[in-house]
Design a protein around this motif. Structure first.
Motif, mmCIF file in Angstrom:
data_model
loop_
_atom_site.group_PDB
_atom_site.id
_atom_site.type_symbol
_atom_site.label_atom_id
_atom_site.label_comp_id
_atom_site.label_asym_id
_atom_site.label_seq_id
_atom_site.Cartn_x
_atom_site.Cartn_y
_atom_site.Cartn_z
ATOM 1 N N VAL A 199 0.836 -1.195 0.000
ATOM 2 C CA VAL A 199 0.000 0.000 0.000
ATOM 3 C C VAL A 199 0.875 1.250 0.000
ATOM 4 O O VAL A 199 0.652 2.184 -0.767
ATOM 5 C CB VAL A 199 -0.971 0.013 1.200
ATOM 6 C CG1 VAL A 199 -1.707 1.339 1.282
ATOM 7 C CG2 VAL A 199 -1.967 -1.137 1.096
ATOM 8 N N LEU A 200 1.910 1.240 0.829
ATOM 9 C CA LEU A 200 2.834 2.380 0.858
ATOM 10 C C LEU A 200 3.484 2.575 -0.506
ATOM 11 O O LEU A 200 3.603 3.702 -0.999
ATOM 12 C CB LEU A 200 3.941 2.153 1.891
ATOM 13 C CG LEU A 200 3.571 2.350 3.360
ATOM 14 C CD1 LEU A 200 4.754 1.974 4.243
ATOM 15 C CD2 LEU A 200 3.164 3.790 3.629
ATOM 16 N N LEU B 182 -6.058 -5.575 -3.245
ATOM 17 C CA LEU B 182 -5.200 -5.833 -4.404
ATOM 18 C C LEU B 182 -4.088 -6.814 -4.050
ATOM 19 O O LEU B 182 -3.758 -7.709 -4.839
ATOM 20 C CB LEU B 182 -4.603 -4.501 -4.880
ATOM 21 C CG LEU B 182 -4.915 -4.010 -6.293
ATOM 22 C CD1 LEU B 182 -6.321 -4.348 -6.723
ATOM 23 C CD2 LEU B 182 -4.676 -2.520 -6.417
ATOM 24 N N THR B 183 -3.506 -6.658 -2.881
ATOM 25 C CA THR B 183 -2.417 -7.564 -2.498
ATOM 26 C C THR B 183 -2.952 -8.979 -2.255
ATOM 27 O O THR B 183 -2.254 -9.950 -2.507
ATOM 28 C CB THR B 183 -1.675 -7.076 -1.239
ATOM 29 O OG1 THR B 183 -2.538 -7.160 -0.115
ATOM 30 C CG2 THR B 183 -1.219 -5.637 -1.403
ATOM 31 N N LEU C 146 -3.352 -14.944 -7.145
ATOM 32 C CA LEU C 146 -3.022 -15.121 -8.562
ATOM 33 C C LEU C 146 -1.666 -15.783 -8.737
ATOM 34 O O LEU C 146 -1.471 -16.594 -9.645
ATOM 35 C CB LEU C 146 -3.034 -13.759 -9.267
ATOM 36 C CG LEU C 146 -4.414 -13.132 -9.453
ATOM 37 C CD1 LEU C 146 -4.294 -11.662 -9.829
ATOM 38 C CD2 LEU C 146 -5.217 -13.894 -10.498
ATOM 39 N N ILE C 147 -0.726 -15.436 -7.882
ATOM 40 C CA ILE C 147 0.605 -16.039 -7.962
ATOM 41 C C ILE C 147 0.503 -17.546 -7.747
ATOM 42 O O ILE C 147 1.044 -18.333 -8.531
ATOM 43 C CB ILE C 147 1.561 -15.392 -6.934
ATOM 44 C CG1 ILE C 147 1.884 -13.952 -7.370
ATOM 45 C CG2 ILE C 147 2.848 -16.213 -6.794
ATOM 46 C CD1 ILE C 147 2.629 -13.129 -6.336
ATOM 47 N N ALA D 62 0.848 -6.165 -9.955
ATOM 48 C CA ALA D 62 2.186 -5.915 -9.419
ATOM 49 C C ALA D 62 2.682 -4.542 -9.865
ATOM 50 O O ALA D 62 3.265 -3.785 -9.077
ATOM 51 C CB ALA D 62 3.148 -7.002 -9.859
ATOM 52 N N ARG D 63 2.401 -4.218 -11.117
ATOM 53 C CA ARG D 63 2.847 -2.938 -11.648
ATOM 54 C C ARG D 63 2.096 -1.767 -11.007
ATOM 55 O O ARG D 63 2.664 -0.722 -10.700
ATOM 56 C CB ARG D 63 2.652 -2.933 -13.172
ATOM 57 C CG ARG D 63 3.142 -1.702 -13.883
ATOM 58 C CD ARG D 63 3.128 -1.933 -15.382
ATOM 59 N NE ARG D 63 4.153 -2.876 -15.776
ATOM 60 C CZ ARG D 63 5.372 -2.505 -16.179
ATOM 61 N NH1 ARG D 63 5.685 -1.229 -16.261
ATOM 62 N NH2 ARG D 63 6.269 -3.405 -16.511
#
Lengths: 229, 229
Positions: free
Chosen positions: A215-216, B29-30, B36-37, B90-91
């Motif tokens: 997030v950062l 998102l993370t 997904l990984i 990731a981007r």
DNA sequence: TAGATTGTTAATCGATTAACAATC
DNA sequence: TAGATTGTTAATCGATTAACAATC
């Protein structure tokens, strides 16, 4: 018919039985508590919600609303008694009395947690650590014995811990979780970057600094993206 | 008129300049990325939002809404290409390339973080650790040198890190924070249980397991309180 | 009493979820 | 084409904040 039922419940003034306290409220409670402890230590006796806002950045109305979930705490025109409020918040969170905690995973992170003084200061006592690695079992770190994970159920019959800290690798997290629940654990602080599947009577909170870093990382470039346009 | 302006912007397809992305979206998102990984590693090529919901517990509409902040990612009737989505998330989070990170505080927690393999896996590289304790300065832990905190500004001119992990005691946190900002740090992951005051161009995320434990402690007794009624 | 500050209701804001036309 | 699933709009839900009567 269904409507009537609803109305009756209202008329009886049942205060919504499952008066669920929002999680954000609980999180802020610990912020207030921390601040009140400092305040009490420096001899301040009374505090107003406006002053809380100034010091913690949390909106004064928010603070009053948060407390209102648990009763009345202040005197209109005066404010809140620091030590009383401190005590009542600690009691709400059940951190006024010692809580036995089990730690699973005596690796780097686990050992660091064993040595973290803040835990004891907040009445969380790690009573035993567990690991499955024979090289770690039998060690005595920070005054805590590392036991064989297979003895978990066995030992917790005596210890009676209901909170556990899970500091094992991601691939072991789910299976250890199941053992923990079987051993009577009802709340898990999970450091593994994985979604734990648990039955509804078990609560989990996740600590994920990788997520926080991501997030950062996003926010870092967010400002720049704007100016790039 | 204002309406026309809006329309024009739409026609140009400008995706709303200061389209602030909600923090909860960034956090999720993370989660998606992690999943997904795994998925990619096990050879799955395509995934639907419904399947994401089944696996992560996050609502399918939520998932699609989250992605919509950043463009279009899927094919109607088909779903999302796993590796492509993985790469794009990731981007977005800027974790596709190595990020240099500074660690301040080489105590128990700090050392544990240095040895945490997840950091490197996610392209976060702790390039240097700093401490003010002469007993720690000069040590070489996990392949990382511990430097004198006084050399922070000096060394970061070369290192160019913009993210820092703060693992110092609460009473030192604010003053170290100011040094970090002076040294060019723009994002801080704070482990100290204290509210850091920072200027608006600096972002902070807090990791507070004491807070998490307190919330768990409350929730543990919440169920019981209900039955007591 | 007058001034200050609470607890709570009402208004606002923002995030989540459902629904559906567009489209592969 | 028919079925599936997207991206997005609208509806819902919940949390934050403002406003104010009650009260010390």
């Amino acid at each position: 018919m269904a409507n009537l039922e609803t109305y009756r419940a209202d008329a009886r003034n049942v205060p919504a039985p499952s008066n669920k306290v929002p999680i954000p409220t609980l999180e802020r409670l610990t912020t207030y508590l921390r601040y009140l402890i400092d305040l009490g230590a420096s001899g301040v006796e009374t505090i107003s919600s406006a002053e809380i806002e100034r010091q913690t950045g949390i909106n004064a109305a928010q603070f009053r609303k948060d407390l209102s979930h648990f009763g009345e705490f202040g005197k209109p025109g005066v404010g809140y008694n620091v030590t009383e409020l401190e005590g009542r918040i600690a009691r709400i969170l059940q951190i006024h009395k010692v809580q036995p905690i089990i730690l699973v995973g005596a690796g780097n992170l686990g050992s660091a947690l064993m040595g973290y003084p803040g835990l004891k200061e907040h009445k969380f006592h790690i009573v035993t650590a567990f690991d499955s690695d024979p090289n770690k079992i039998g060690k005595h770190l920070w005054n805590i014995d590392v036991q064989d994970l297979r003895r978990l159920g066995d030992l917790n019959q005596v210890l009676g811990a209901r909170i556990a800290i899970l500091a094992v690798p991601a691939n072991a997290a789910q299976s250890v979780t199941e053992k923990l629940i079987e051993a009577g654990i009802r709340a898990i602080l999970n450091f593994a970057p994985i979604l734990l599947r648990v039955p509804p009577h078990v609560v989990v909170r996740n600590v994920s600094f990788l997520q926080e870093l991501a997030v950062l990382s996003y926010q870092l470039t967010e400002g720049e993206r704007k100016t790039e346009k």
